[in-house]
Write a protein that holds these residues in place. Structure first.
Motif, mmCIF file in Angstrom:
data_model
loop_
_atom_site.group_PDB
_atom_site.id
_atom_site.type_symbol
_atom_site.label_atom_id
_atom_site.label_comp_id
_atom_site.label_asym_id
_atom_site.label_seq_id
_atom_site.Cartn_x
_atom_site.Cartn_y
_atom_site.Cartn_z
ATOM 1 N N LEU A 259 0.831 -1.204 0.000
ATOM 2 C CA LEU A 259 0.000 0.000 0.000
ATOM 3 C C LEU A 259 0.865 1.254 0.000
ATOM 4 O O LEU A 259 0.560 2.225 -0.696
ATOM 5 N N ASP A 260 1.952 1.229 0.774
ATOM 6 C CA ASP A 260 2.860 2.377 0.823
ATOM 7 C C ASP A 260 3.518 2.649 -0.533
ATOM 8 O O ASP A 260 3.846 3.793 -0.848
ATOM 9 N N SER A 261 3.702 1.599 -1.321
ATOM 10 C CA SER A 261 4.379 1.769 -2.608
ATOM 11 C C SER A 261 3.406 1.988 -3.769
ATOM 12 O O SER A 261 3.819 2.070 -4.918
ATOM 13 N N THR A 262 2.120 2.109 -3.452
ATOM 14 C CA THR A 262 1.094 2.266 -4.487
ATOM 15 C C THR A 262 0.495 3.663 -4.404
ATOM 16 O O THR A 262 0.364 4.237 -3.327
ATOM 17 N N ASP A 263 0.109 4.190 -5.538
ATOM 18 C CA ASP A 263 -0.582 5.482 -5.578
ATOM 19 C C ASP A 263 -1.835 5.378 -4.720
ATOM 20 O O ASP A 263 -2.672 4.498 -4.923
#
Length: 92
Positions: free
Chosen positions: A74-78
């Motif tokens: 989630l942190d690495s996703t827009d």
């Protein structure tokens, strides 16, 4: 089993008979992969309980690991993407 165990009370005041205890241990034995996959049908109740505790601990670790992985994803996703919405719904 000792008679003391058969006289112990469950919450609500109902008693567990020796037969019920054997049935419950047998049910646990069928749920725990480590025991279920063994060729021997006879496993002592203490071993079933010990393996049950180990299995529950391993499930907790697996849930924690998966939750961490989802959080990292989630942190690495827009944050506005459809993928982020799906991940957030999994974490709820």
């Amino acid at each position: 089993m000792s008679s003391r165990r058969s006289r112990s009370r469950q919450p609500g005041g109902s008693r567990i008979s020796d037969e019920q205890m054997v049935d419950l241990v047998s049910r646990l034995q069928q749920l725990i992969p480590e025991i279920r996959n063994r060729r021997s049908d006879k496993v002592c109740a203490s071993k079933v309980l010990q393996e049950t505790c180990n299995y529950i601990r391993s499930l907790h670790r697996e849930v924690d690991d998966l939750s961490d992985r989802l959080s990292e994803l989630l942190d690495s996703t827009d944050s506005d993407s459809a993928q982020a919405a799906i991940i957030r719904s999994l974490l709820m």
